[in-house]
Design a protein around this motif. Sequence first.
Motif, PDB file in Angstrom:
ATOM      1  N   GLN A  21       0.814  -1.216   0.000  1.00  9.21           N
ATOM      2  CA  GLN A  21       0.000   0.000   0.000  1.00  9.21           C
ATOM      3  C   GLN A  21       0.843   1.259   0.000  1.00  9.21           C
ATOM      4  O   GLN A  21       0.430   2.292  -0.551  1.00  9.21           O
TER       5      GLN A  21
ATOM      6  N   PHE B  61       3.367   0.858  -3.851  1.00  9.47           N
ATOM      7  CA  PHE B  61       2.749   0.678  -5.167  1.00  9.47           C
ATOM      8  C   PHE B  61       1.442   1.465  -5.281  1.00  9.47           C
ATOM      9  O   PHE B  61       0.857   1.877  -4.280  1.00  9.47           O
ATOM     10  N   THR B  62       1.011   1.661  -6.506  1.00 11.40           N
ATOM     11  CA  THR B  62      -0.279   2.293  -6.761  1.00 11.40           C
ATOM     12  C   THR B  62      -1.160   1.325  -7.541  1.00 11.40           C
ATOM     13  O   THR B  62      -0.669   0.368  -8.141  1.00 11.40           O
ATOM     14  N   ASP B  63      -2.458   1.593  -7.516  1.00 14.64           N
ATOM     15  CA  ASP B  63      -3.436   0.822  -8.299  1.00 14.64           C
ATOM     16  C   ASP B  63      -3.368  -0.677  -8.004  1.00 14.64           C
ATOM     17  O   ASP B  63      -3.506  -1.502  -8.919  1.00 14.64           O
ATOM     18  N   PHE B  64      -3.165  -1.040  -6.741  1.00 16.32           N
ATOM     19  CA  PHE B  64      -3.062  -2.460  -6.387  1.00 16.32           C
ATOM     20  C   PHE B  64      -4.423  -3.132  -6.473  1.00 16.32           C
ATOM     21  O   PHE B  64      -5.412  -2.653  -5.919  1.00 16.32           O
TER      22      PHE B  64
ATOM     23  N   ALA C 277      -0.209  -4.353  -9.711  1.00 17.48           N
ATOM     24  CA  ALA C 277       0.033  -3.015  -9.180  1.00 17.48           C
ATOM     25  C   ALA C 277       0.926  -2.261 -10.146  1.00 17.48           C
ATOM     26  O   ALA C 277       1.366  -2.807 -11.174  1.00 17.48           O
TER      27      ALA C 277
END
Length: 340
Positions: free
Chosen positions: A76, A79-82, A102
Amino acid sequence: MAVDLPFEKPLSDLRKKIDELKKIGIDSGIDFSEEISRLEERCAKLQEDLYNGLTPAQKMHLARHHQRPTSLDYIQAIFTDFIELHGDRLFADDLAIVGGLAKLSGIPVTVIGHQRGKDTKDNIARFFGSPHPEGFRKALRLMQQADKFGRPIITFIDTKGAYPGNTAEERGQSEAIARNLREMAVLGVPVICVVIGEGGSGGALALGVGNRVLMLENAIYSAISPNGAASILWKDAGRADEAASVMKITADDLVGFGIVEEIIPEPQGGAHHDLAVQSESIKEAVWRHLQELGAMNAEQLIQDRYEKFRKIGEYHEPDLSETATELEASAEEPVETAQI
């Protein structure tokens, strides 16, 4: 507030004394600034000496700290867009392994990790971070999907070992781990593994066949847990600290053996003291290695991975011809006898 470990008690007691003096000074109006300053200098020196001279056993306890960040914490933060994906498509969804899609700095990746619980109920649901075969098969399913679509793979290792119960053995624990080892070896995408806590036994190795293996400063990584080793060697799991001191399981040891490529520094006192700083350190290291591996094609990545693990534990045999020559030469030397 981070919970202190037993070996941190002298430092904790000194901090409490400083806080008490500050509170008394505010309540009474008495100036304790000189005494507080002296204690703060002493505290800084004690803190520096303590965390710069940690023993393997103390690092083991830091690696197992119940407040230490987990895989999901780092996922969290880094990374983004997991999007978490579930299940092995064969039996069940093992919550001891988490993984999904992610983005790392805008680049699509697959991220997988062991997941411990945050409390007793969560730990029971996640088997205290010890996967069943379906957990390893879920991880393999995600890795094969990443290989198919050309996504780099990042794994976070944090487990005392694979689940040791009958249910896991009945469902093929050893086969699931062995299959992961074999299949990870031939993935045509970059694989970066990060040991974030305790990397124990086959449960850790099943996510550990990467082009690069990185390790947090206070993490440990071993073929058996210190408790397990103590149980076998001395029939006493309580001697885990003693076992840890001789097993060569710290990041410094493993870099020296060539098993780990890089040690990622931790905030003073451990990763649980500053998740944001620790996450940024991990992100920087992973991104740097990913950039390097990104220049390789599939065949080069497989060969790079093969060479990394092939050289672990290598040894050199003596030249027997030279040894024979030396023995012959020594045999021809005159032997002085004592005169009686």
